[in-house]
Design a protein around this motif. Structure first.
Motif, short mmCIF file in Angstrom:
data_model
loop_
_atom_site.label_atom_id
_atom_site.label_comp_id
_atom_site.label_asym_id
_atom_site.label_seq_id
_atom_site.Cartn_x
_atom_site.Cartn_y
_atom_site.Cartn_z
N PRO A 127 0.82 -1.23 0.00
CA PRO A 127 0.00 0.00 0.00
C PRO A 127 0.85 1.28 0.00
N GLU A 128 2.07 1.17 0.50
CA GLU A 128 2.93 2.36 0.58
C GLU A 128 3.71 2.62 -0.70
N ALA A 129 4.16 1.57 -1.37
CA ALA A 129 5.03 1.79 -2.54
C ALA A 129 4.98 0.60 -3.49
N THR A 130 5.07 0.91 -4.78
CA THR A 130 5.21 -0.12 -5.81
C THR A 130 6.53 0.12 -6.52
N THR A 131 7.32 -0.93 -6.64
CA THR A 131 8.64 -0.82 -7.27
C THR A 131 8.63 -1.65 -8.55
N ILE A 132 9.06 -1.03 -9.65
CA ILE A 132 8.90 -1.61 -10.98
C ILE A 132 10.19 -1.44 -11.78
N HIS A 145 1.40 13.89 -11.23
CA HIS A 145 0.89 13.06 -10.14
C HIS A 145 0.48 13.93 -8.96
N ASP A 146 -0.67 13.61 -8.37
CA ASP A 146 -1.09 14.33 -7.18
C ASP A 146 -1.30 13.42 -5.98
N LYS A 147 -1.12 12.11 -6.18
CA LYS A 147 -1.34 11.17 -5.09
C LYS A 147 -0.14 10.26 -4.82
N GLU A 148 0.90 10.37 -5.64
CA GLU A 148 2.07 9.52 -5.43
C GLU A 148 3.33 10.21 -5.96
N TYR A 149 4.39 10.02 -5.21
CA TYR A 149 5.70 10.50 -5.64
C TYR A 149 6.34 9.44 -6.53
N GLU A 150 7.13 9.88 -7.50
CA GLU A 150 7.88 8.94 -8.32
C GLU A 150 9.37 9.11 -8.07
N HIS A 151 10.06 7.98 -7.94
CA HIS A 151 11.51 7.98 -7.77
C HIS A 151 12.11 7.15 -8.89
N PHE A 152 13.13 7.68 -9.54
CA PHE A 152 13.78 7.01 -10.66
C PHE A 152 15.22 6.67 -10.29
N LEU A 153 15.62 5.43 -10.56
CA LEU A 153 17.02 5.03 -10.46
C LEU A 153 17.38 4.38 -11.79
N ILE A 154 18.31 4.99 -12.51
CA ILE A 154 18.65 4.51 -13.85
C ILE A 154 19.58 3.30 -13.74
N ALA A 155 19.15 2.19 -14.33
CA ALA A 155 19.94 0.96 -14.27
C ALA A 155 20.79 0.76 -15.51
N GLN A 156 20.32 1.28 -16.65
CA GLN A 156 21.03 1.06 -17.92
C GLN A 156 20.57 2.11 -18.92
N GLY A 157 21.50 2.54 -19.79
CA GLY A 157 21.14 3.54 -20.79
C GLY A 157 21.14 4.94 -20.20
N ALA A 193 17.66 0.73 -25.02
CA ALA A 193 16.54 1.09 -24.16
C ALA A 193 17.05 1.56 -22.80
N CYS A 194 16.36 2.49 -22.23
CA CYS A 194 16.71 2.96 -20.89
C CYS A 194 15.99 2.06 -19.89
N LYS A 195 16.76 1.42 -19.04
CA LYS A 195 16.21 0.52 -18.01
C LYS A 195 16.18 1.30 -16.69
N ILE A 196 14.98 1.43 -16.15
CA ILE A 196 14.77 2.29 -14.99
C ILE A 196 14.14 1.50 -13.85
N ILE A 197 14.64 1.71 -12.63
CA ILE A 197 13.92 1.24 -11.45
C ILE A 197 13.01 2.38 -11.04
N LEU A 198 11.73 2.17 -11.18
CA LEU A 198 10.72 3.18 -10.88
C LEU A 198 10.00 2.79 -9.60
N GLN A 199 9.94 3.72 -8.67
CA GLN A 199 9.21 3.48 -7.43
C GLN A 199 8.15 4.56 -7.26
N ARG A 200 6.91 4.13 -7.10
CA ARG A 200 5.80 5.04 -6.87
C ARG A 200 5.40 4.94 -5.41
N VAL A 201 5.49 6.06 -4.70
CA VAL A 201 5.27 6.08 -3.25
C VAL A 201 4.03 6.90 -2.94
N ALA A 202 3.13 6.34 -2.15
CA ALA A 202 1.90 7.03 -1.81
C ALA A 202 2.21 8.34 -1.08
N ALA A 203 1.53 9.41 -1.49
CA ALA A 203 1.76 10.72 -0.88
C ALA A 203 1.04 10.82 0.46
#
Length: 203
Positions: A127-132, A145-157, A193-203
């Motif tokens: 419920p707090e965060a989805t990591t993709i 976005h108005d309900k979740e923060y996004e965090h990006f960590l670049i893995a490749q590209g 392709a840019c490979k990204i670790i994307l995390q969406r965190v509930a605001a």
């Protein structure tokens, strides 16, 4: 929670409606639905919701939305087939790609061979965060976005993430947090392709 509730909440009925269950599972579900009104009603409700969603949104569904739908189905199927539930660490400015290596290197967390512009695999969801893990060939259009923060960590590209008027040129290992209420977009700047670790965190 009783056995029927557990069965309904397992996600298998959604997979059944999507046509992603095995012949044995289809037979089992058909028998259960014939003998249990709760399961039959749940299947009917899923089918109705899918029909309404298809009629309402299918002509306008974006590649990103399609990728996330398929990633959710894949994640549900993996858990159903015995994948151990785990939670990825929260991303921050000190995060390293190696912090997620145990997920990134898994054979069932690799990019699909036939994806068109975007592919995704869910690492964990709470419920707090989805990591993709997200693979982008070209980029992603502007969104807010108005309900979740996004965090990006670049893995490749490499890519350029534009937040409002500010451009951030990112390479593998870079981290970036997206604030609420500000439009942002992604442009891939590498030949791969840019490979990204994307995390969406509930605001």
């Amino acid at each position: 929670m009783n056995t029927i509730e557990n069965y309904i909440n397992s996600g298998i009925l959604e997979l059944y409606v999507f046509g992603m269950t095995t012949d044995d599972e289809n037979s089992e579900i058909a028998k259960l639905a014939a003998n249990n009104i709760e399961i039959k009603n749940e299947i009917d409700a899923i089918e109705k919701a899918m029909q309404i969603t298809s009629e309402t949104f299918a002509p306008e569904i974006s590649p990103a939305a399609k990728a996330m739908i398929m990633a959710t189905i894949d994640y549900t199927e993996r858990l159903k087939n015995g994948e151990e539930y785990s939670i990825a660490p929260m991303l921050n400015k000190n995060s390293k790609v190696d912090d997620l290596k145990i997920w990134i290197d898994r054979s069932n967390m690799q990019v699909s061979e036939d994806y068109e512009t975007i592919d995704a695999k869910i690492i964990s969801a709470t419920p707090e965060a989805t990591t993709i893990i997200v693979w982008l060939k070209h980029g992603a259009p502007i969104e807010v976005h108005d309900k979740e923060y996004e965090h990006f960590l670049i893995a490749q590209g490499t890519c350029t993430i534009t937040i409002g008027e500010d451009k951030h040129n990112l390479v593998a290992g870079d981290y970036l947090a997206i604030p609420l209420y500000i439009g942002h977009s992604v442009e891939v700047t590498s030949d791969i392709a840019c490979k990204i670790i994307l995390q969406r965190v509930a605001a």
